[in-house]
Design a protein around this motif. Structure first.
Motif, PDB file in Angstrom:
ATOM      1  N   THR A  80     -15.220  -5.244   5.097  1.00 25.32           N
ATOM      2  CA  THR A  80     -15.641  -6.411   4.337  1.00 25.32           C
ATOM      3  C   THR A  80     -14.630  -6.853   3.284  1.00 25.32           C
ATOM      4  N   TYR A  81     -14.120  -5.935   2.489  1.00 27.02           N
ATOM      5  CA  TYR A  81     -13.283  -6.300   1.350  1.00 27.02           C
ATOM      6  C   TYR A  81     -11.792  -6.088   1.591  1.00 27.02           C
ATOM      7  N   ALA A  82     -11.388  -5.933   2.853  1.00 31.52           N
ATOM      8  CA  ALA A  82      -9.963  -5.771   3.164  1.00 31.52           C
ATOM      9  C   ALA A  82      -9.275  -7.124   3.067  1.00 31.52           C
ATOM     10  N   ASP A  83      -8.179  -7.189   2.340  1.00 30.24           N
ATOM     11  CA  ASP A  83      -7.438  -8.451   2.200  1.00 30.24           C
ATOM     12  C   ASP A  83      -6.323  -8.554   3.233  1.00 30.24           C
ATOM     13  N   TYR A  84      -5.350  -7.628   3.158  1.00 26.32           N
ATOM     14  CA  TYR A  84      -4.213  -7.694   4.077  1.00 26.32           C
ATOM     15  C   TYR A  84      -3.455  -6.382   4.044  1.00 26.32           C
ATOM     16  N   PHE A  85      -2.625  -6.169   5.073  1.00 23.16           N
ATOM     17  CA  PHE A  85      -1.734  -5.011   5.109  1.00 23.16           C
ATOM     18  C   PHE A  85      -0.396  -5.410   4.518  1.00 23.16           C
ATOM     19  N   MET A  86       0.239  -4.474   3.796  1.00 22.12           N
ATOM     20  CA  MET A  86       1.556  -4.740   3.235  1.00 22.12           C
ATOM     21  C   MET A  86       2.552  -4.950   4.375  1.00 22.12           C
ATOM     22  N   MET A  87       3.388  -5.978   4.256  1.00 18.24           N
ATOM     23  CA  MET A  87       4.348  -6.320   5.303  1.00 18.24           C
ATOM     24  C   MET A  87       5.770  -6.034   4.840  1.00 18.24           C
ATOM     25  N   ASP A  88       6.611  -5.660   5.785  1.00 13.65           N
ATOM     26  CA  ASP A  88       8.032  -5.469   5.533  1.00 13.65           C
ATOM     27  C   ASP A  88       8.681  -6.846   5.487  1.00 13.65           C
ATOM     28  N   ARG A  89       9.389  -7.141   4.432  1.00  9.82           N
ATOM     29  CA  ARG A  89       9.975  -8.478   4.263  1.00  9.82           C
ATOM     30  C   ARG A  89      11.093  -8.785   5.253  1.00  9.82           C
ATOM     31  N   LEU A  90      11.791  -7.758   5.710  1.00 10.26           N
ATOM     32  CA  LEU A  90      12.897  -7.999   6.635  1.00 10.26           C
ATOM     33  C   LEU A  90      12.421  -8.204   8.068  1.00 10.26           C
ATOM     34  N   THR A  91      11.522  -7.353   8.525  1.00  9.92           N
ATOM     35  CA  THR A  91      11.094  -7.410   9.926  1.00  9.92           C
ATOM     36  C   THR A  91       9.804  -8.209  10.121  1.00  9.92           C
ATOM     37  N   HIS A  92       9.098  -8.497   9.033  1.00  8.80           N
ATOM     38  CA  HIS A  92       7.813  -9.199   9.084  1.00  8.80           C
ATOM     39  C   HIS A  92       6.778  -8.430   9.910  1.00  8.80           C
ATOM     40  N   GLU A  93       6.908  -7.114   9.925  1.00  6.84           N
ATOM     41  CA  GLU A  93       5.970  -6.210  10.586  1.00  6.84           C
ATOM     42  C   GLU A  93       5.193  -5.472   9.494  1.00  6.84           C
ATOM     43  N   PRO A  94       4.011  -4.954   9.824  1.00  2.75           N
ATOM     44  CA  PRO A  94       3.274  -4.164   8.836  1.00  2.75           C
ATOM     45  C   PRO A  94       4.097  -2.955   8.385  1.00  2.75           C
ATOM     46  N   LEU A  95       4.096  -2.705   7.097  1.00  2.00           N
ATOM     47  CA  LEU A  95       4.863  -1.600   6.536  1.00  2.00           C
ATOM     48  C   LEU A  95       4.219  -0.276   6.926  1.00  2.00           C
ATOM     49  N   VAL A  96       5.019   0.651   7.421  1.00 10.62           N
ATOM     50  CA  VAL A  96       4.549   1.971   7.840  1.00 10.62           C
ATOM     51  C   VAL A  96       5.097   3.008   6.867  1.00 10.62           C
ATOM     52  N   VAL A  97       4.190   3.842   6.348  1.00 17.64           N
ATOM     53  CA  VAL A  97       4.595   4.944   5.482  1.00 17.64           C
ATOM     54  C   VAL A  97       4.814   6.161   6.378  1.00 17.64           C
ATOM     55  N   PRO A  98       6.002   6.774   6.345  1.00 24.59           N
ATOM     56  CA  PRO A  98       6.250   7.951   7.195  1.00 24.59           C
ATOM     57  C   PRO A  98       5.264   9.088   6.894  1.00 24.59           C
ATOM     58  N   ASP A  99       4.886   9.820   7.937  1.00 27.54           N
ATOM     59  CA  ASP A  99       3.921  10.913   7.795  1.00 27.54           C
ATOM     60  C   ASP A  99       4.364  11.931   6.753  1.00 27.54           C
ATOM     61  N   LYS A 100       5.625  12.267   6.750  1.00 26.62           N
ATOM     62  CA  LYS A 100       6.152  13.266   5.814  1.00 26.62           C
ATOM     63  C   LYS A 100       5.958  12.806   4.349  1.00 26.62           C
ATOM     64  N   GLU A 101       6.251  11.534   4.077  1.00 28.29           N
ATOM     65  CA  GLU A 101       6.087  11.001   2.730  1.00 28.29           C
ATOM     66  C   GLU A 101       4.609  10.969   2.328  1.00 28.29           C
ATOM     67  N   MET A 102       3.749  10.647   3.286  1.00 25.89           N
ATOM     68  CA  MET A 102       2.315  10.597   3.009  1.00 25.89           C
ATOM     69  C   MET A 102       1.786  11.990   2.680  1.00 25.89           C
ATOM     70  N   GLU A 103       2.260  13.004   3.394  1.00 26.36           N
ATOM     71  CA  GLU A 103       1.851  14.390   3.105  1.00 26.36           C
ATOM     72  C   GLU A 103       2.254  14.787   1.685  1.00 26.36           C
ATOM     73  N   ILE A 104       3.466  14.444   1.300  1.00 19.94           N
ATOM     74  CA  ILE A 104       3.952  14.763  -0.046  1.00 19.94           C
ATOM     75  C   ILE A 104       3.124  14.027  -1.094  1.00 19.94           C
ATOM     76  N   PHE A 105       2.844  12.750  -0.846  1.00 15.31           N
ATOM     77  CA  PHE A 105       2.085  11.928  -1.784  1.00 15.31           C
ATOM     78  C   PHE A 105       0.668  12.467  -1.966  1.00 15.31           C
ATOM     79  N   GLN A 106       0.032  12.912  -0.880  1.00 17.77           N
ATOM     80  CA  GLN A 106      -1.326  13.429  -0.954  1.00 17.77           C
ATOM     81  C   GLN A 106      -1.403  14.749  -1.723  1.00 17.77           C
ATOM     82  N   LYS A 107      -0.321  15.518  -1.719  1.00 18.76           N
ATOM     83  CA  LYS A 107      -0.317  16.802  -2.428  1.00 18.76           C
ATOM     84  C   LYS A 107      -0.131  16.650  -3.926  1.00 18.76           C
TER      85      LYS A 107
END
Length: 108
Positions: A80-107
């Motif tokens: 219901t309240y989702a606005d948009y996904f962050m986009m990469d300005r160069l490729t105009h594709e949705p920005l993907v956070v690498p799994d390794k970085e996400m694991e570090i961020f969650q810890k």
């Protein structure tokens, strides 16, 4: 029709939601079976008569969603309240956070 391996692989996407709706979106994502992460931190809040340890948002309006590229569209349609996904300005594709970085961020 065979699916390409790229459409079945799950990625971490950055979803922007409406203000103050992070926990609501989190509940909706859980109900739909999506893995997600809302960055929270514990803060000590003081009132005149007491102190309370409260969960506060580390990044307001941001929810990380772990899904495939095709499921990403389902998230936008059904949350219901989702606005948009962050986009990469160069490729105009949705920005993907690498799994390794996400694991570090969650810890943290």
């Amino acid at each position: 029709m065979a699916s390409s391996p790229n459409t079945l692989k799950q990625y971490w996407f950055v979803l922007f939601v409406r203000s103050c709706q992070e926990k609501t979106v989190s509940r909706q994502l859980s109900a739909l079976g999506f893995e997600h992460y809302v960055p929270l931190k514990k803060e000590l809040r003081q009132w005149s008569d007491r102190k309370v340890l409260k969960d506060c948002l580390l990044m307001p309006r941001v929810v990380f969603v772990h899904c495939t590229r095709t499921e990403r569209l389902e998230v936008i349609r059904n949350i219901t309240y989702a606005d948009y996904f962050m986009m990469d300005r160069l490729t105009h594709e949705p920005l993907v956070v690498p799994d390794k970085e996400m694991e570090i961020f969650q810890k943290l």
